[in-house]
Design a protein around this motif. Structure first.
Motif, short mmCIF file in Angstrom:
data_model
loop_
_atom_site.label_atom_id
_atom_site.label_comp_id
_atom_site.label_asym_id
_atom_site.label_seq_id
_atom_site.Cartn_x
_atom_site.Cartn_y
_atom_site.Cartn_z
N ASN A 158 1.02 -1.11 0.15
CA ASN A 158 -0.03 -0.15 0.21
C ASN A 158 0.84 1.24 0.32
O ASN A 158 0.58 2.63 -0.55
N ALA A 159 1.93 1.13 0.12
CA ALA A 159 2.61 2.28 0.31
C ALA A 159 3.15 2.85 -1.25
O ALA A 159 3.47 2.41 -2.43
N LYS A 160 3.56 4.67 -1.14
CA LYS A 160 3.26 4.94 -1.93
C LYS A 160 5.23 5.30 -1.92
O LYS A 160 5.41 5.45 -1.10
N VAL A 161 5.54 4.98 -3.14
CA VAL A 161 7.13 4.90 -3.47
C VAL A 161 7.63 6.06 -4.29
O VAL A 161 7.12 6.14 -5.24
N ALA A 162 8.18 7.10 -3.30
CA ALA A 162 8.78 8.46 -3.99
C ALA A 162 10.23 8.13 -4.91
O ALA A 162 10.60 8.59 -5.74
N ALA A 163 10.93 7.62 -4.20
CA ALA A 163 12.08 6.88 -4.92
C ALA A 163 12.17 5.88 -4.04
O ALA A 163 12.46 5.75 -3.32
N ALA A 164 13.80 5.65 -4.78
CA ALA A 164 14.48 4.09 -4.59
C ALA A 164 16.41 4.60 -4.28
O ALA A 164 16.24 5.46 -5.48
N ILE A 165 17.18 4.77 -3.43
CA ILE A 165 18.44 4.65 -2.89
C ILE A 165 19.34 3.21 -2.83
O ILE A 165 18.55 2.60 -2.07
N ARG A 166 19.86 4.09 -3.82
CA ARG A 166 20.64 2.69 -3.60
C ARG A 166 22.30 3.40 -3.44
O ARG A 166 22.99 3.98 -4.07
N SER A 167 22.41 3.01 -2.36
CA SER A 167 24.26 3.15 -1.50
C SER A 167 24.77 2.17 -1.46
O SER A 167 24.61 0.94 -0.96
N VAL A 168 27.17 2.50 -2.11
CA VAL A 168 27.73 1.77 -2.27
C VAL A 168 28.78 2.63 -0.55
O VAL A 168 29.63 3.58 -0.91
N GLY A 169 28.23 2.40 0.63
CA GLY A 169 29.72 2.51 1.33
C GLY A 169 28.99 4.47 1.85
O GLY A 169 29.68 5.00 2.45
N MET A 170 27.53 4.61 1.59
CA MET A 170 27.40 5.99 1.74
C MET A 170 26.51 6.03 2.70
O MET A 170 24.94 6.69 2.52
N ASP A 171 25.32 4.99 3.41
CA ASP A 171 24.17 4.34 4.09
C ASP A 171 24.41 5.70 4.97
O ASP A 171 23.05 5.75 5.18
#
Length: 153
Positions: A112-125
């Motif tokens: 049910n969640a609306k997703v505005a963005a996906a974020i992928r982090s490599v070493g920058m959590d």
């Protein structure tokens, strides 16, 4: 987005060279498909080889028409790419790089969640919260934006 920021500062874009105008382009730096795209992408990375953080990166895929007000946006750490929905497909998948995935949602969870963005982090959590701030700021400059959050729906 950059055009809107520039215009707000009184900077206007140059006219396209005649060869591009003759080919049907009315603007420099964007195709008609780019201007109508429902999703966008921002990539940030450390490229200075002298920096101890060299190779770290943060990729953000966002949906222009989600319609989530910035104050309702929530950052959620994901255990798998599928939880980020279609936006995760825009994020590069390098095997073995220990990338973390996050989603910016409307605060709801599950299907049910609306997703505005996906974020992928490599070493920058630790920068993922900064990515949330970027998404909130970007929403003000997107076509159809109401000036608060992403999109006008």
């Amino acid at each position: 987005m950059m055009d809107a920021i520039a215009a707000s500062k009184g900077i206007s874009k140059p006219k396209p060279p005649s060869v591009l105008a003759e080919a049907g382009e009315s603007e420099v730096g964007a195709t008609a498909e780019d201007r109508k795209a429902g999703a966008g992408f921002i990539g940030l990375s450390i490229t200075d080889r002298q920096d101890s953080r060299f190779g770290q990166k943060l990729d953000i895929a966002f949906n222009r028409g989600t319609g989530i007000a910035s104050e309702a946006m929530t950052l959620v750490r994901l255990d798998d790419r599928q939880s980020a929905g279609a936006l995760a497909k825009l994020l590069q998948s390098d095997g073995g790089d220990d990338a973390s995935m996050f989603a910016v949602t409307d605060g709801d969870s599950g299907p049910n969640a609306k997703v505005a963005a996906a974020i992928r982090s490599v070493g920058m959590d630790d920068a993922a919260t900064s990515a949330l701030a970027i998404i909130k700021a970007v929403g003000r400059y997107l076509p159809g934006s109401t000036g608060d959050g992403t999109g006008s729906q």
